[in-house]
Design a protein around this motif. Structure first.
Motif, PDB file in Angstrom:
ATOM      1  N   ALA A   1       0.832  -1.206   0.000  1.00 42.09           N
ATOM      2  CA  ALA A   1       0.000   0.000   0.000  1.00 42.09           C
ATOM      3  C   ALA A   1       0.859   1.246   0.000  1.00 42.09           C
ATOM      4  O   ALA A   1       0.570   2.226  -0.697  1.00 42.09           O
ATOM      5  N   GLY A   2       1.951   1.229   0.757  1.00 36.36           N
ATOM      6  CA  GLY A   2       2.851   2.371   0.790  1.00 36.36           C
ATOM      7  C   GLY A   2       3.526   2.609  -0.547  1.00 36.36           C
ATOM      8  O   GLY A   2       3.694   3.751  -0.981  1.00 36.36           O
ATOM      9  N   ALA A   3       3.911   1.524  -1.206  1.00 32.64           N
ATOM     10  CA  ALA A   3       4.542   1.656  -2.511  1.00 32.64           C
ATOM     11  C   ALA A   3       3.582   2.262  -3.521  1.00 32.64           C
ATOM     12  O   ALA A   3       3.941   3.162  -4.292  1.00 32.64           O
ATOM     13  N   LEU A   4       2.342   1.795  -3.524  1.00 33.01           N
ATOM     14  CA  LEU A   4       1.342   2.325  -4.452  1.00 33.01           C
ATOM     15  C   LEU A   4       1.032   3.787  -4.153  1.00 33.01           C
ATOM     16  O   LEU A   4       0.860   4.603  -5.072  1.00 33.01           O
ATOM     17  N   ASP A   5       0.954   4.128  -2.882  1.00 32.65           N
ATOM     18  CA  ASP A   5       0.709   5.520  -2.516  1.00 32.65           C
ATOM     19  C   ASP A   5       1.817   6.410  -3.057  1.00 32.65           C
ATOM     20  O   ASP A   5       1.557   7.489  -3.606  1.00 32.65           O
ATOM     21  N   TYR A   6       3.054   5.972  -2.935  1.00 29.03           N
ATOM     22  CA  TYR A   6       4.170   6.770  -3.444  1.00 29.03           C
ATOM     23  C   TYR A   6       4.071   6.927  -4.959  1.00 29.03           C
ATOM     24  O   TYR A   6       4.255   8.026  -5.498  1.00 29.03           O
ATOM     25  N   MET A   7       3.802   5.830  -5.641  1.00 31.73           N
ATOM     26  CA  MET A   7       3.686   5.881  -7.098  1.00 31.73           C
ATOM     27  C   MET A   7       2.611   6.861  -7.537  1.00 31.73           C
ATOM     28  O   MET A   7       2.791   7.632  -8.476  1.00 31.73           O
ATOM     29  N   HIS A   8       1.478   6.850  -6.841  1.00 30.48           N
ATOM     30  CA  HIS A   8       0.365   7.718  -7.225  1.00 30.48           C
ATOM     31  C   HIS A   8       0.621   9.179  -6.884  1.00 30.48           C
ATOM     32  O   HIS A   8       0.316  10.074  -7.682  1.00 30.48           O
ATOM     33  N   SER A   9       1.174   9.425  -5.720  1.00 23.09           N
ATOM     34  CA  SER A   9       1.278  10.801  -5.240  1.00 23.09           C
ATOM     35  C   SER A   9       2.528  11.518  -5.723  1.00 23.09           C
ATOM     36  O   SER A   9       2.500  12.737  -5.930  1.00 23.09           O
ATOM     37  N   SER A  10       3.617  10.798  -5.921  1.00 20.17           N
ATOM     38  CA  SER A  10       4.879  11.451  -6.254  1.00 20.17           C
ATOM     39  C   SER A  10       5.303  11.284  -7.707  1.00 20.17           C
ATOM     40  O   SER A  10       5.981  12.147  -8.252  1.00 20.17           O
ATOM     41  N   THR A  11       4.945  10.186  -8.326  1.00 22.78           N
ATOM     42  CA  THR A  11       5.376   9.948  -9.706  1.00 22.78           C
ATOM     43  C   THR A  11       4.205   9.823 -10.670  1.00 22.78           C
ATOM     44  O   THR A  11       4.396   9.818 -11.877  1.00 22.78           O
ATOM     45  N   LYS A  12       2.987   9.698 -10.145  1.00 20.69           N
ATOM     46  CA  LYS A  12       1.760   9.550 -10.927  1.00 20.69           C
ATOM     47  C   LYS A  12       1.889   8.405 -11.946  1.00 20.69           C
ATOM     48  O   LYS A  12       1.668   8.570 -13.137  1.00 20.69           O
ATOM     49  N   ILE A  13       2.302   7.256 -11.429  1.00 22.96           N
ATOM     50  CA  ILE A  13       2.323   6.031 -12.219  1.00 22.96           C
ATOM     51  C   ILE A  13       1.175   5.152 -11.748  1.00 22.96           C
ATOM     52  O   ILE A  13       1.023   4.900 -10.558  1.00 22.96           O
TER      53      ILE A  13
END
Length: 240
Positions: free
Chosen positions: A51-63
Protein backbone atom coordinates in the motif's frame (compact mmCIF):
# COMPACT_ATOMS: atom_id res chain seq x y z
CA UNK A 1 12.14 6.69 -17.83
CA UNK A 2 11.60 5.57 -14.24
CA UNK A 3 14.89 7.17 -13.20
CA UNK A 4 13.70 10.49 -14.71
CA UNK A 5 10.28 10.30 -13.08
CA UNK A 6 11.71 9.53 -9.66
CA UNK A 7 14.52 12.09 -9.81
CA UNK A 8 11.91 14.80 -10.35
CA UNK A 9 10.56 14.13 -6.84
CA UNK A 10 13.52 15.50 -4.88
CA UNK A 11 11.27 16.98 -2.21
CA UNK A 12 10.22 13.51 -1.11
CA UNK A 13 11.88 12.05 2.00
CA UNK A 14 11.05 8.51 0.92
CA UNK A 15 13.66 6.22 -0.54
CA UNK A 16 13.19 4.55 -3.90
CA UNK A 17 15.39 1.70 -5.09
CA UNK A 18 15.50 0.82 -8.76
CA UNK A 19 16.38 -2.82 -9.42
CA UNK A 20 17.56 -4.35 -12.64
CA UNK A 21 15.94 -7.61 -13.67
CA UNK A 22 19.12 -9.47 -12.66
CA UNK A 23 19.11 -7.89 -9.19
CA UNK A 24 15.45 -8.68 -8.69
CA UNK A 25 16.00 -12.29 -9.73
CA UNK A 26 18.78 -12.57 -7.17
CA UNK A 27 16.71 -10.95 -4.41
CA UNK A 28 13.77 -13.27 -5.02
CA UNK A 29 15.71 -16.46 -5.74
CA UNK A 30 14.91 -16.33 -9.45
CA UNK A 31 11.30 -15.28 -8.79
CA UNK A 32 10.73 -18.31 -6.59
CA UNK A 33 7.02 -18.83 -5.99
CA UNK A 34 7.66 -19.01 -2.23
CA UNK A 35 8.52 -15.32 -2.35
CA UNK A 36 5.18 -14.29 -3.81
CA UNK A 37 3.07 -12.36 -1.33
CA UNK A 38 0.28 -14.39 0.20
CA UNK A 39 2.34 -17.55 0.39
CA UNK A 40 4.69 -18.73 3.12
CA UNK A 41 2.65 -17.35 6.01
CA UNK A 42 3.70 -13.69 5.96
CA UNK A 43 1.42 -12.12 3.38
CA UNK A 44 -0.96 -10.52 5.88
CA UNK A 45 1.86 -8.36 7.23
CA UNK A 46 3.53 -7.20 4.04
CA UNK A 47 0.41 -6.02 2.26
CA UNK A 48 1.00 -2.72 4.16
CA UNK A 49 4.31 -2.15 2.40
CA UNK A 50 2.53 -2.70 -0.90
CA UNK A 51 0.00 0.00 0.00
CA UNK A 52 2.85 2.37 0.79
CA UNK A 53 4.54 1.66 -2.51
CA UNK A 54 1.34 2.32 -4.45
CA UNK A 55 0.71 5.52 -2.52
CA UNK A 56 4.17 6.77 -3.44
CA UNK A 57 3.69 5.88 -7.10
CA UNK A 58 0.36 7.72 -7.22
CA UNK A 59 1.28 10.80 -5.24
CA UNK A 60 4.88 11.45 -6.25
CA UNK A 61 5.38 9.95 -9.71
CA UNK A 62 1.76 9.55 -10.93
CA UNK A 63 2.32 6.03 -12.22
CA UNK A 64 -0.72 3.76 -12.37
CA UNK A 65 0.40 0.14 -12.30
CA UNK A 66 -2.82 -1.45 -13.69
CA UNK A 67 -1.81 -5.01 -12.80
CA UNK A 68 -1.39 -5.23 -9.03
CA UNK A 69 -1.79 -8.92 -8.16
CA UNK A 70 -0.09 -11.51 -5.98
CA UNK A 71 2.32 -12.72 -8.67
CA UNK A 72 3.58 -9.14 -9.19
CA UNK A 73 4.31 -8.54 -5.50
CA UNK A 74 7.52 -10.31 -4.56
CA UNK A 75 9.50 -10.65 -1.33
CA UNK A 76 13.29 -10.82 -1.06
CA UNK A 77 15.29 -12.69 1.58
CA UNK A 78 14.67 -9.84 4.06
CA UNK A 79 10.91 -10.02 3.30
CA UNK A 80 11.02 -6.58 1.68
CA UNK A 81 8.24 -6.01 -0.83
CA UNK A 82 9.19 -5.72 -4.51
CA UNK A 83 6.52 -4.31 -6.80
CA UNK A 84 7.31 -5.72 -10.24
CA UNK A 85 6.07 -6.05 -13.82
CA UNK A 86 5.40 -2.54 -15.08
CA UNK A 87 4.74 -3.72 -18.61
CA UNK A 88 1.25 -2.19 -18.84
CA UNK A 89 1.74 0.63 -16.33
CA UNK A 90 0.78 4.13 -17.37
CA UNK A 91 2.52 7.39 -16.57
CA UNK A 92 -0.04 10.18 -16.23
CA UNK A 93 0.69 13.93 -15.92
CA UNK A 94 0.04 15.08 -12.37
CA UNK A 95 -2.63 17.54 -13.42
CA UNK A 96 -4.62 14.83 -15.25
CA UNK A 97 -7.12 12.99 -13.05
CA UNK A 98 -8.25 10.35 -15.55
CA UNK A 99 -7.35 9.04 -18.99
CA UNK A 100 -9.25 6.97 -21.55
CA UNK A 101 -7.32 3.81 -22.47
CA UNK A 102 -7.76 0.35 -23.88
CA UNK A 103 -8.61 -1.84 -20.90
CA UNK A 104 -5.62 -3.87 -19.74
CA UNK A 105 -4.96 -5.97 -16.68
CA UNK A 106 -5.79 -9.38 -15.27
CA UNK A 107 -9.38 -10.56 -15.23
CA UNK A 108 -10.66 -10.79 -11.70
CA UNK A 109 -8.52 -7.87 -10.57
CA UNK A 110 -9.82 -5.24 -12.98
CA UNK A 111 -12.33 -2.88 -11.37
CA UNK A 112 -15.83 -2.93 -12.90
CA UNK A 113 -15.86 0.82 -13.62
CA UNK A 114 -12.55 0.64 -15.51
CA UNK A 115 -13.60 -2.53 -17.34
CA UNK A 116 -16.84 -0.98 -18.56
CA UNK A 117 -15.61 2.52 -19.38
CA UNK A 118 -11.90 2.30 -20.14
CA UNK A 119 -11.39 5.35 -17.92
CA UNK A 120 -8.16 4.81 -15.99
CA UNK A 121 -7.54 6.52 -12.64
CA UNK A 122 -5.52 5.83 -9.50
CA UNK A 123 -8.62 4.14 -8.12
CA UNK A 124 -8.03 1.28 -10.60
CA UNK A 125 -4.97 0.29 -8.55
CA UNK A 126 -7.01 0.69 -5.36
CA UNK A 127 -9.47 -1.93 -6.59
CA UNK A 128 -6.61 -4.24 -7.62
CA UNK A 129 -5.15 -3.89 -4.15
CA UNK A 130 -8.50 -4.70 -2.53
CA UNK A 131 -8.70 -7.93 -4.53
CA UNK A 132 -5.14 -8.80 -3.49
CA UNK A 133 -6.02 -8.43 0.19
CA UNK A 134 -9.16 -10.55 -0.26
CA UNK A 135 -6.87 -13.29 -1.58
CA UNK A 136 -4.71 -12.95 1.53
CA UNK A 137 -7.69 -13.00 3.88
CA UNK A 138 -9.35 -16.02 2.27
CA UNK A 139 -6.34 -17.98 1.07
CA UNK A 140 -8.07 -18.32 -2.29
CA UNK A 141 -6.85 -17.15 -5.68
CA UNK A 142 -9.10 -14.78 -7.58
CA UNK A 143 -9.51 -17.16 -10.52
CA UNK A 144 -9.57 -20.38 -8.53
CA UNK A 145 -11.44 -23.56 -9.36
CA UNK A 146 -13.61 -22.91 -6.29
CA UNK A 147 -14.84 -19.63 -7.81
CA UNK A 148 -15.68 -21.40 -11.05
CA UNK A 149 -17.58 -24.15 -9.24
CA UNK A 150 -19.73 -21.75 -7.24
CA UNK A 151 -20.26 -19.55 -10.34
CA UNK A 152 -19.40 -16.46 -8.33
CA UNK A 153 -16.23 -14.37 -8.32
CA UNK A 154 -14.03 -14.25 -5.24
CA UNK A 155 -14.87 -10.56 -4.75
CA UNK A 156 -18.62 -11.19 -4.93
CA UNK A 157 -18.22 -14.16 -2.60
CA UNK A 158 -16.34 -11.97 -0.11
CA UNK A 159 -18.84 -9.11 -0.28
CA UNK A 160 -21.78 -11.47 0.20
CA UNK A 161 -20.08 -12.98 3.26
CA UNK A 162 -20.17 -9.61 5.03
CA UNK A 163 -23.88 -9.93 5.82
CA UNK A 164 -22.98 -11.49 9.17
CA UNK A 165 -19.93 -12.49 11.20
CA UNK A 166 -20.53 -16.22 10.81
CA UNK A 167 -20.51 -16.05 7.03
CA UNK A 168 -17.28 -14.06 7.03
CA UNK A 169 -15.50 -16.45 9.38
CA UNK A 170 -16.43 -19.36 7.14
CA UNK A 171 -14.46 -18.03 4.19
CA UNK A 172 -11.39 -16.76 6.07
CA UNK A 173 -8.07 -18.54 5.83
CA UNK A 174 -7.29 -20.57 8.95
CA UNK A 175 -4.06 -18.67 9.60
CA UNK A 176 -5.91 -15.35 9.49
CA UNK A 177 -8.35 -16.63 12.11
CA UNK A 178 -5.42 -17.46 14.37
CA UNK A 179 -3.43 -14.25 13.81
CA UNK A 180 -6.16 -11.60 13.94
CA UNK A 181 -8.30 -10.36 16.79
CA UNK A 182 -11.96 -9.82 15.79
CA UNK A 183 -11.71 -6.05 16.18
CA UNK A 184 -8.60 -5.79 14.05
CA UNK A 185 -10.05 -8.13 11.46
CA UNK A 186 -13.17 -5.98 11.23
CA UNK A 187 -10.97 -2.94 10.59
CA UNK A 188 -9.15 -4.68 7.74
CA UNK A 189 -12.41 -5.95 6.26
CA UNK A 190 -13.85 -2.43 6.34
CA UNK A 191 -10.77 -1.08 4.53
CA UNK A 192 -10.95 -3.81 1.88
CA UNK A 193 -14.68 -3.29 1.37
CA UNK A 194 -14.03 0.40 0.69
CA UNK A 195 -11.41 -0.50 -1.94
CA UNK A 196 -13.91 -2.75 -3.71
CA UNK A 197 -16.69 -0.20 -4.11
CA UNK A 198 -18.07 -0.24 -7.65
CA UNK A 199 -18.24 3.54 -7.99
CA UNK A 200 -14.91 5.29 -8.45
CA UNK A 201 -15.84 8.18 -6.18
CA UNK A 202 -16.65 5.81 -3.32
CA UNK A 203 -13.17 4.30 -3.23
CA UNK A 204 -10.52 5.87 -0.98
CA UNK A 205 -7.20 7.18 -2.26
CA UNK A 206 -4.23 4.88 -1.71
CA UNK A 207 -2.85 7.27 0.91
CA UNK A 208 -5.93 6.71 3.06
CA UNK A 209 -5.71 2.93 2.59
CA UNK A 210 -2.08 2.96 3.65
CA UNK A 211 -2.71 5.07 6.73
CA UNK A 212 -5.63 2.90 7.84
CA UNK A 213 -3.62 -0.31 7.40
CA UNK A 214 -0.68 1.18 9.28
CA UNK A 215 -3.04 1.94 12.14
CA UNK A 216 -4.11 -1.71 12.23
CA UNK A 217 -0.49 -2.84 12.02
CA UNK A 218 0.44 -0.58 14.93
CA UNK A 219 -2.43 -2.00 17.01
CA UNK A 220 -0.96 -5.46 16.39
CA UNK A 221 2.38 -4.29 17.77
CA UNK A 222 4.13 -4.77 14.42
CA UNK A 223 7.03 -2.51 13.52
CA UNK A 224 6.85 -0.77 10.17
CA UNK A 225 9.48 1.20 8.28
CA UNK A 226 9.15 4.94 7.84
CA UNK A 227 10.71 4.57 4.39
CA UNK A 228 8.81 3.37 1.35
CA UNK A 229 10.78 1.01 -0.86
CA UNK A 230 9.46 0.60 -4.37
CA UNK A 231 11.33 -1.68 -6.74
CA UNK A 232 11.18 -1.46 -10.49
CA UNK A 233 12.46 -3.70 -13.24
CA UNK A 234 14.27 -0.94 -15.09
CA UNK A 235 13.97 -2.44 -18.57
CA UNK A 236 10.14 -2.34 -18.42
CA UNK A 237 9.38 1.29 -19.24
CA UNK A 238 5.98 2.82 -18.68
CA UNK A 239 4.03 3.10 -21.95
CA UNK A 240 3.41 6.66 -23.13
Amino acid sequence: MFEKLLSDCEESKQIIKIFTEEELKKATNNFNSNNVIGQGGFGTVYKVETAGALDYMHSSTKIIHRDIKSSNILLDDDYTVKVSNFGISRSVPKEIMEVLTAVQGTLGYIGPEYFSSGILTEKSDVYNFGVLVVELLTGEKVNSLAAIKRNRSLVDHFIMSLVNAESLVEILDDQVKVDCEPGQLNQVVYIVKSCLQRERQAKPMMRKVKEDLLSVQTSLGLVHSTQEIVSFISNSDVPE
